[in-house]
Design an enzyme around this catalytic site. Structure first.
Site, PDB file in Angstrom:
ATOM      1  N   ASP A   1      -2.076   8.900   7.594  1.00  7.50           N
ATOM      2  CA  ASP A   1      -3.028   8.123   8.240  1.00  7.50           C
ATOM      3  C   ASP A   1      -2.212   6.994   9.137  1.00  7.50           C
ATOM      4  OD1 ASP A   1      -1.897   5.939   6.556  1.00  7.50           O
ATOM      5  OD2 ASP A   1      -3.598   5.815   5.598  1.00  7.50           O
TER       6      ASP A   1
ATOM      7  N   SER B   1       0.681  -1.259   0.180  1.00  3.78           N
ATOM      8  CA  SER B   1       0.034   0.019  -0.031  1.00  3.78           C
ATOM      9  C   SER B   1       0.947   1.267  -0.030  1.00  3.78           C
ATOM     10  CB  SER B   1      -0.903   0.151   1.177  1.00  3.78           C
ATOM     11  OG  SER B   1      -0.224   0.149   2.452  1.00  3.78           O
TER      12      SER B   1
ATOM     13  N   HIS C   1       0.757   5.378   6.451  1.00  2.00           N
ATOM     14  CA  HIS C   1       1.270   5.650   5.374  1.00  2.00           C
ATOM     15  C   HIS C   1       1.623   7.025   5.618  1.00  2.00           C
ATOM     16  CE1 HIS C   1      -1.899   2.777   4.231  1.00  2.00           C
ATOM     17  NE2 HIS C   1      -0.574   2.312   3.698  1.00  2.00           N
TER      18      HIS C   1
END
Length: 438
Positions: free
Chosen positions: A401, A112, A404
Site C-alpha cells: 500500500d 505499523s 508498507h
C-alpha cells in the site's frame, strides 16, 4: 556411523505400541520392516516430549517384545530390538529438544510496519482489519496487519516453528499464549509520543512500555517468577520505529516540531529519546534487541504522490533518514559498551529495502514506485480499502500500500535478518541471536 531411526513417521508412538502389543513376529525382517532408519528431518511423526518418551519407554518392558519373537535367536533379537527402539526414542527426544532450543519468546515494539493488530482494539483510524488487507494471509484474513500477507514477526515465528505472537491487546493474549511473547507495536506510533496524533489513538512508546510491564506481571502469574525472568532475558526484542516521526509529525503541514527544530536538531531529539527508550527496555529485562534504522522514506508511494514528478525517490526525505541512521549506529554501539550483558543489533533497513527498489528485476519485482493497493498517483493516496485499485499479481510489487512493503519483500527482508552479513545487521544476525543464551 551415526544411525538415526524413526518409527512410523506418520503414526503416533502409542498407536504403534498398541498395534504390536501381543503380536507374533516370526522373523527379524518383520520387525525391521517397521523400524525405518533415515533422517529425522525427513519427517518423524513422533512429536514426543522428554516426559512422554520416558513414559513410553517404561511401558516397553522386555517381556512385551519377547512375546513378538518366536525365533531360535530370541534372546539376541530381544536385546537388539530394545536397543534399536531405545535409539529411536532418544533420537526423537534429542531432535525435539534441539527444535525447542531454537524457539525464543519474541517481543515487538514499533509502528505499523510491525503492528499485528493492536489498533483493532483501540479508537484509532489507522487500521487494516478489513479486506483486501490480508488477502494472502492464511484464510485470507484481514487481521490488522498492514500487508497482503505475513509481516516479519510472523515469518520469524515460522522459522522458529512456533505460532505467531499475538497483539498485546488481543483478548487471547493470556495464559499459555504469553510464553511465546507478544507484539506491542501500533500503527501511527513514533519515537516521540506526540507523533501520530492525527490518528486519534495509537499506542505510544510510553504506552508500549506500560503494557510490557503489565505483561511481565501476567507472565510471572502464569509461569512463576523465575521462569518468567528467564524467558524475558532470553527473548528476542525488536524496535522498528522512527519513520512516522517524519511522515506523521515533522513533515506535516503546520507541524509544531518543524517550527521548533531544524532537521539536524530534530534528529538529535529522536536519537536521544530512542536511546532512553532502549535503556528502559534493558532495565525491564531485555538483553537481545534489534533496532532498525530508518528506511528510504522518500521512496514510499505516499510521499511520491505528494511531490515526485516521474516516480523518482525524493532525495530530501531520504536525506533525513540517512542523517538519522548516521547517528543511530554509534548510539547503538555505545549502548553495547555501556550496558552489561546487552546485545543491541543495528539493522540496516535502509540499504536492505533500497536494494530491492533500485534492482527490482534481480529479485523478480516489476513495480517499485507503485503500490499494489491504493488510489491516486502511484496508488499512494491514503490507505488500502475495498474500494481501492488492487493489483492482480502481488508478487511483482515492492509495496503493498502507500506505506508498507508486500509480503514478498517481508520474506526477503526476514531471510536477510536471519542470515545477513554485518553490512545488513551487526554485530550479529538474528539466527545468531536466537542461538545465544543469556
Amino acid at each position: 556411523m551415526l544411525l538415526v531411526c524413526s518409527l512410523f513417521p506418520s503414526e503416533p508412538f502409542q498407536a504403534y505400541k498398541a498395534r504390536f502389543r501381543g503380536a507374533a513376529c516370526n522373523s527379524y525382517s518383520h520387525f525391521a520392516a517397521d523400524v525405518r532408519c533415515g533422517s529425522f528431518e525427513a519427517g518423524c511423526g513422533l512429536n514426543l516430549s522428554h516426559r512422554e518418551v520416558r513414559k513410553s519407554y517404561i511401558g516397553l518392558h522386555s517381556s512385551w517384545i519377547a512375546k513378538c519373537c518366536l525365533t531360535g535367536q530370541r534372546r539376541t533379537m530381544e536385546a537388539f530390538q530394545l536397543l534399536v527402539l531405545l535409539t529411536c526414542l532418544i533420537s526423537v527426544a534429542a531432535a525435539g529438544s534441539a527444535s525447542r532450543s531454537k524457539a525464543k519468546a519474541m517481543f515487538v515494539f514499533g509502528d505499523s510496519l510491525v503492528d499485528a493488530g493492536n489498533n483493532n482494539f483501540i479508537n484509532s483510524i489507522a487500521r487494516a482489519n478489513f479486506a483486501p488487507n490480508g488477502i494472502d494471509f492464511p484464510n485470507s484474513a484481514p487481521t490488522g496487519r498492514f500487508c497482503n500477507g505475513k509481516i516479519i514477526s510472523d515469518l520469524l515465528s515460522d522459522y522458529m516453528g512456533t505460532p505467531p505472537i499475538l497483539p498485546v491487546l488481543d483478548p487471547q493474549a493470556k495464559g499459555q499464549n504469553l510464553l511465546l511473547g507478544v507484539n506491542f507495536a501500533s500503527a501511527g506510533a513514533g519515537i516521540l509520543d506526540d507523533t501520530g496524533t492525527i490518528f486519534i489513538q495509537r499506542l505510544t512508546m510510553t504506552d508500549q512500555f506500560r503494557l510490557f510491564r503489565k505483561y511481565k506481571s501476567d507472565l510471572a502469574a502464569v509461569a512463576g517468577a523465575s521462569a518468567a525472568a528467564k524467558l524475558i532475558s532470553d527473548g528476542i526484542y525488536s524496535f522498528t520505529v522512527g519513520g512516522n516521526d517524519y511522515i506523521n509529525n515533522y513533515l506535516l503541514l503546520f507541524a509544531q516540531r518543524a517550527r521548533q527544530y531544524t532537521p539536524s536538531q530534530f534528529n538529535a531529539l529522536l536519537i536521544a529519546t530512542l536511546r532512553n527508550q532502549l535503556k528502559t527496555v534493558y532495565s525491564l529485562g531485555a538483553r537481545k534487541v534489534t533496532v532498525s534504522n530508518m528506511g528510504p522514506i522518500g521512496c514510499i508511494p505516499s510521499q511520491l504522490q505528494r511531490s515526485s514528478r516521474a516516480g523518482e525517490c525524493i532525495q530530501e526525505l531520504n536525506d533525513h533518514a540517512l542523517s538519522f541512521n548516521a547517528a543511530l549506529k554509534p548510539m547503538i554501539e555505545g549502548l553495547n559498551r555501556e550496558l552489561k550483558g546487552a546485545t543491541f543489533v543495528y539493522v540496516n533497513s535502509y540499504d536492505i529495502l533500497n536494494e530491492y527498489i533500485q534492482n527490482p528485476s534481480k529479485y523478480g519485482f516489476q513495480y517499485t514506485n507503485m503500490a499494489c493497493c491504493g488510489q491516486g498517483s502511484y496508488n499512494g493516496l491514503l490507505t488500502c480499502t475495498g474500494l481501492s485499485n488492487l493489483c492482480s499479481d502481488r508478487t511483482k510489487y515492492v509495496f503493498w500500500d502507500a506505506f508498507h512493503p508486500s509480503e514478498s519483500i517481508n520474506r526477503l527482508i526476514t531471510n536477510r535478518l536471519l542470515n545477513g552479513p554485518p553490512s545488513d545487521l551487526s554485530p550479529f544476525n538474528v539466527k545468531q541471536l536466537i542461538a545465544m543464551s543469556t
